[in-house]
Write a protein that holds these residues in place. Structure first.
Motif, short mmCIF file in Angstrom:
data_model
loop_
_atom_site.label_atom_id
_atom_site.label_comp_id
_atom_site.label_asym_id
_atom_site.label_seq_id
_atom_site.Cartn_x
_atom_site.Cartn_y
_atom_site.Cartn_z
N LEU B 45 29.68 -27.23 50.93
CA LEU B 45 30.53 -26.91 49.79
C LEU B 45 30.16 -27.74 48.56
O LEU B 45 30.49 -27.36 47.43
CB LEU B 45 32.00 -27.16 50.15
N PHE B 46 29.48 -28.88 48.76
CA PHE B 46 29.25 -29.81 47.66
C PHE B 46 28.58 -29.16 46.43
O PHE B 46 29.08 -29.30 45.32
CB PHE B 46 28.46 -31.03 48.14
N PRO B 47 27.46 -28.42 46.62
CA PRO B 47 26.84 -27.81 45.43
C PRO B 47 27.77 -26.83 44.71
O PRO B 47 27.73 -26.75 43.47
CB PRO B 47 25.63 -27.08 46.01
N ILE B 48 28.62 -26.14 45.44
CA ILE B 48 29.57 -25.23 44.78
C ILE B 48 30.57 -26.04 43.97
O ILE B 48 30.94 -25.67 42.85
CB ILE B 48 30.29 -24.34 45.82
N VAL B 50 29.91 -28.91 42.64
CA VAL B 50 29.17 -29.38 41.46
C VAL B 50 29.14 -28.27 40.39
O VAL B 50 29.34 -28.54 39.20
CB VAL B 50 27.73 -29.81 41.84
N ILE B 51 28.92 -27.04 40.80
CA ILE B 51 28.90 -25.94 39.84
C ILE B 51 30.26 -25.84 39.14
O ILE B 51 30.35 -25.65 37.92
CB ILE B 51 28.55 -24.60 40.54
N LEU B 53 32.38 -28.32 38.72
CA LEU B 53 32.49 -29.45 37.80
C LEU B 53 31.73 -29.17 36.51
O LEU B 53 32.24 -29.38 35.40
CB LEU B 53 31.93 -30.73 38.44
N LEU B 54 30.48 -28.68 36.65
CA LEU B 54 29.66 -28.41 35.47
C LEU B 54 30.35 -27.39 34.57
O LEU B 54 30.28 -27.47 33.34
CB LEU B 54 28.28 -27.88 35.88
N THR B 62 29.75 -34.89 32.87
CA THR B 62 28.84 -34.21 33.80
C THR B 62 27.38 -34.50 33.44
O THR B 62 26.86 -35.54 33.86
CB THR B 62 29.09 -32.69 33.83
N ILE B 63 26.73 -33.62 32.66
CA ILE B 63 25.29 -33.82 32.44
C ILE B 63 24.98 -35.02 31.55
O ILE B 63 23.87 -35.53 31.59
CB ILE B 63 24.62 -32.57 31.83
N LEU B 70 32.81 -37.96 40.63
CA LEU B 70 33.00 -36.84 41.55
C LEU B 70 34.39 -36.23 41.42
O LEU B 70 34.61 -35.07 41.74
CB LEU B 70 32.77 -37.31 42.99
N PRO B 262 23.28 -25.79 28.27
CA PRO B 262 23.18 -25.29 29.64
C PRO B 262 24.54 -25.07 30.30
O PRO B 262 24.71 -24.17 31.12
CB PRO B 262 22.40 -26.38 30.36
N LEU B 263 25.53 -25.90 29.92
CA LEU B 263 26.84 -25.79 30.57
C LEU B 263 27.48 -24.45 30.27
O LEU B 263 28.25 -23.92 31.07
CB LEU B 263 27.75 -26.92 30.12
N SER B 269 28.15 -18.20 34.25
CA SER B 269 27.62 -17.65 35.50
C SER B 269 28.55 -17.96 36.67
O SER B 269 28.65 -17.17 37.60
CB SER B 269 26.23 -18.21 35.77
N THR B 273 29.99 -15.31 39.06
CA THR B 273 29.60 -15.41 40.46
C THR B 273 30.79 -15.22 41.40
O THR B 273 30.62 -14.77 42.54
CB THR B 273 28.96 -16.79 40.73
#
Lengths: 295, 298
Positions: B45-48, B50-51, B53-54, B62-63, B70, B262-263, B269, B273
């Motif tokens: 789940l972590f990458p989701i 992160v998305i 959060l971004l 964030t960036i 976190l 990029p954010l 997206s 998604t």
């Protein structure tokens, strides 16, 4: 009707064959559109790439496109692609065997876990690529550092500093995105093993590990071969994720094809690298099929 | 749809529950097992997260943060709003273009897939095996190797940059899986259904479309949506073959790799998604391993 009239003399061999096998041959017509489609849109361009790789812009025959790429570092690109594939397959199959074993048990929360395991399939590769480039930024820090600092590791890791680190970052990202497919295939394999085999093994005194080694693994062998074929080929072909996360540091075959194609070096140099990739994927498919079906 | 995840179904169908050692709830082995399950779930789940959060946290957390927090200190909708602003962002036109292409890919998958799958389910073993192997190999050809040589005939045919052109190339990814899925569906139907219809005077085509196809509608829907999803995610053909109007993944790619914030791309997206994530969970039922293995097991 025609059959009765023709009974006296032997029918023409071809016409007779067609008539006798009418029921079997008619379905071929239904398959033809698909074959025509893949012929024109897949095999023709693939062959065209090989033809282009031996051509000069004035259409004469040459080995220059290959020689130029060797000078540019073709062997390094092949090695990088190879290591990435090997690492990604190892991680994905390790994870997938674990996840499939978990999903194969009955426990509270199994459905939730199965759903979580499949979610990455729904996340767009491009978005996943960006998320992972903020997890493993080349400039150091990032969300990987956030997690590592929670467990007490505070040193800065520059993920694009060495090829190994950069490839590792892509391997992790790609495995996150694609392990679910391997899990789906392996779970089907688990389901194909009759439970009596496990009971017999248990009666013979085999523990979970030996059951896995002597019942599960042989039982899902065919499924592993399929998953290995699909994922292995896709791993050699990995493009978008690598382009987004690491660009040309280090270079992979696919990314170099794109760079050569877009940098004005032209379609001929790009086609030479494309042909090399095509050759590698073909050899990979043959080797896995030969090893997988031997027995 | 209520039958539950296929992973659960596939695993549960054939095999009775593993023999349990009593009904002890919290043995050491049990705790260890759940610890592994929780750790794996968190990692998956972590990458989701992160998305998320971004997309919804101000960028200085964030960036632009070296070691980003976190737990989000603040939430924002600015990223998303910029992404949706019609006048400045290319996202909405790209999304329409992607929708159009994905729809085409789904339609073509069925148009070619239905007759092919029917044919395969009626062909002799040898020929069917050869054809499925060909489809399987198509699935493994590198997109980038195909995309580059195909640009020239595409420009000549006026397909370059068009929705149809991109759809026809992305179909290479969708068609094999569609065919495998539908072959399974056709094989699941009793052979007598077709024979009966034909004895009753229906031609082969009418027997197929009048009597067989209505019975595999769930499989058709699943194949359409899968093909749709493949297209929605595809970016290699879309990147090489677009001319002026890029698809959504390509727009996101161009945005996150240097053109614009990029954010904004990520926020937009991520929202785009969410329906696909829901679709994935629904489609879980149809994502069966057997379908991927038809090609080689013959």
């Amino acid at each position: 009707m025609a059959d009765h009239r023709d009974e006296g003399r032997p029918p023409a061999p071809v016409a007779g064959y067609l008539r006798r096998h009418r029921e079997q041959l008619l379905p071929v017509l239904f398959v033809l559109p698909a074959l025509a489609y893949v012929g024109y849109f897949a095999f023709y361009p693939a062959i065209d790439a090989v033809v282009l790789s031996f051509q000069t812009p004035i259409l004469s025959f040459t080995f220059y496109n290959y020689q130029a790429n060797v000078n540019l570092g073709l062997y390094t690109w092949i090695a990088n692609t190879f290591w990435l594939t090997l690492g990604a397959l190892a991680l994905q199959f390790g994870l997938a065997l674990g996840i499939a074993s978990i999903v194969n048990r009955n426990f509270r929360g199994k459905r939730i876990f199965a759903t979580i395991a499949i979610l990455p399939i729904g996340i767009s590769t491009v978005v996943a690529g960006y998320a992972f480039s903020t997890i493993f930024p080349g400039s150091g820090g990032g969300y990987a550092a956030s997690v590592l600092s929670v467990v007490g590791y505070h040193e800065t890791i520059y993920w694009l500093q060495t090829p190994a680190k950069a490839l590792l970052a892509v391997i992790i990202a790609d495995s996150w995105k694609n392990t679910a497919l391997v899990v789906i295939i392996l779970v089907a394999g688990y389901a194909s093993i009759p439970s009596t085999l496990y009971q017999a093994a248990a009666i013979d005194g085999a523990g979970p590990l030996r059951q896995f080694r002597y019942v599960t693994l042989p039982g899902i062998r065919g499924f592993i071969v399929i998953a290995l074929l699909i994922r292995g080929a896709q791993e050699f072909n990995i493009f978008q994720l690598a382009l987004e996360m690491i660009g040309q540091y280090p270079q992979l075959l696919t990314v170099q094809i794109y760079v050569l194609y877009t940098s004005g070096e032209g379609i001929y140099l790009a086609s030479a690298v494309a042909s090399v990739l095509l050759g590698i994927v073909s050899v990979f498919i043959l080797v896995v099929l030969l090893l997988g079906t031997r027995q | 749809m209520s039958a539950g995840p296929p992973l659960a179904v596939a695993a549960g169908e054939e095999r009775p529950p593993a023999p349990r050692r009593g009904r002890k709830r919290w043995t050491l082995a049990n705790v260890g097992f759940y610890a592994v399950v929780v750790a794996l779930s968190a990692a998956l789940l972590f990458p989701i997260y992160v998305i998320f959060l971004l997309a919804f946290v101000p960028d200085h957390y964030t960036i632009f943060s070296f070691v980003p927090p976190l737990i989000p200190p603040a939430l924002t909708l600015t990223n998303l709003e910029t992404g949706l602003a019609l006048s400045t962002a290319p996202f909405l036109p790209s999304m329409y273009f992607s929708l159009e292409i994905a729809f085409l890919v789904g339609v073509i998958a069925l148009a070619i897939g239905i007759p092919t799958a029917y044919g395969l389910s009626r062909l002799s073993r040898g020929i069917a095996y050869a054809v499925t192997t060909v489809m399987f190999i198509v699935n493994m050809l590198p997109s980038i190797v195909i995309a580059i040589p195909i640009t020239v005939p595409f420009i000549k045919a006026g397909l370059y940059g068009s929705a149809l052109g991109i759809a026809l190339t992305q179909e290479l990814l969708a068609l094999p899986v569609t065919v495998f899925l539908l072959v399974g569906a056709f094989q699941g139907l009793p052979r007598d259904l077709e024979n009966q219809a034909r004895v009753d005077g229906a031609g082969r085509i009418r027997a197929i479309f009048g009597n067989l196809v209505p019975l595999i509608v769930p499989a058709l829907a699943a194949s359409f949506l899968l093909a749709w999803m493949f297209s929605w995610d595809e970016s290699t053909f879309a990147l090489i073959l677009y001319s002026t109007n890029p698809t959504l993944p390509v727009t996101i790619f161009l945005t996150v790799t240097g053109r614009g914030n990029p954010l904004v791309g990520v926020a937009f997206s991520f929202v785009a998604t969410v329906p696909v994530i829901i679709l994935t969970v629904i489609l879980q039922k149809y994502l069966k391993g057997e379908d991927f293995t038809v090609g080689v097991r013959g």
